[in-house]
Design a protein around this motif. Structure first.
Motif, PDB file in Angstrom:
ATOM      1  N   LEU A  59     -14.035 -22.969  -9.935  1.00 51.89           N
ATOM      2  CA  LEU A  59     -15.172 -22.190 -10.480  1.00 51.89           C
ATOM      3  C   LEU A  59     -15.833 -23.431 -11.488  1.00 51.89           C
ATOM      4  N   THR A  80     -17.274 -22.408  -6.522  1.00 54.05           N
ATOM      5  CA  THR A  80     -18.047 -21.371  -6.918  1.00 54.05           C
ATOM      6  C   THR A  80     -18.758 -21.814  -8.039  1.00 54.05           C
ATOM      7  N   THR A 115     -17.346 -13.405 -11.562  1.00 51.78           N
ATOM      8  CA  THR A 115     -16.544 -13.579 -10.575  1.00 51.78           C
ATOM      9  C   THR A 115     -15.595 -12.569 -10.241  1.00 51.78           C
ATOM     10  N   ASP A 118     -11.791 -12.694  -9.052  1.00 56.26           N
ATOM     11  CA  ASP A 118     -11.544 -14.020  -8.535  1.00 56.26           C
ATOM     12  C   ASP A 118     -10.564 -14.523  -9.405  1.00 56.26           C
TER      13      ASP A 118
END
Length: 177
Positions: A59, A80, A115, A118
């Motif tokens: 991330l 991401t 998110t 996640d």
């Protein structure tokens, strides 16, 4: 943050507008676009030294136009990216599409990334921790998104000393940590 202190307030809309306006020229700065081979290579080597050996779920909070995300994806990591500025996230998405790389980019609060549930191997933050009104809360949110044994990678700096003249990019930015 101590209970008796008050978090500085920021104008999120002004911050988003500032970074949206900067999106089209953001990559022109050497350390942002990583277009200069020496800079790009240095970042790639540094990131590689911090990352797990195996492909990881990453991330990238405050991803900007996705330059660091791209370096990670080129090495097989699954990225991401989250940025408060929709145009920055769009630029990152376009950069990945042009390179034929998989990646997911979204506009949202990098201090509390959207998110959901996640869990990731790595959370990367570059030049961001000085911007949230409550940096400690942001750190807790990022750590909460890590899998057991995950890595939090913070790349920070100090670019302006207290008392230095110059207009901050938004009113109140001078009160941020």
């Amino acid at each position: 943050m101590p209970a008796d202190s008050v978090a500085p307030t920021t104008n999120s809309a002004a911050i988003t507008a500032y970074w949206d306006a900067a999106a089209d020229v953001f990559d022109e700065e050497r350390d942002h676009g990583l277009r200069h081979e020496t800079t790009r290579t240095a970042w790639a080597q540094r990131l590689t030294s911090w990352m797990p050996d195996a492909a990881a779920d990453v991330l990238d909070v405050g991803c900007g136009t996705g330059s660091l995300s791209r370096l990670l994806a080129e090495r097989g990591h699954r990225v991401t990216g989250v940025d408060c500025a929709p145009k920055m996230a769009d630029q990152a998405r376009d950069k990945f599409t042009a390179a034929g790389l998989p990646g997911r980019f979204m506009a949202g609060d990098a201090a509390d990334p959207p998110t959901e549930a996640d869990r990731l191997d790595v959370v990367l933050s570059r030049h961001l921790l000085w911007t949230p009104p409550d940096p400690e809360s942001a750190l807790r949110a990022w750590i909460a998104r890590l899998r057991p044994g995950g890595r939090l990678i913070l790349v920070e700096g100090r670019w302006r000393e207290a008392g230095q003249t110059g207009k901050p990019y938004v009113a109140g930015a001078e009160t941020l940590p």
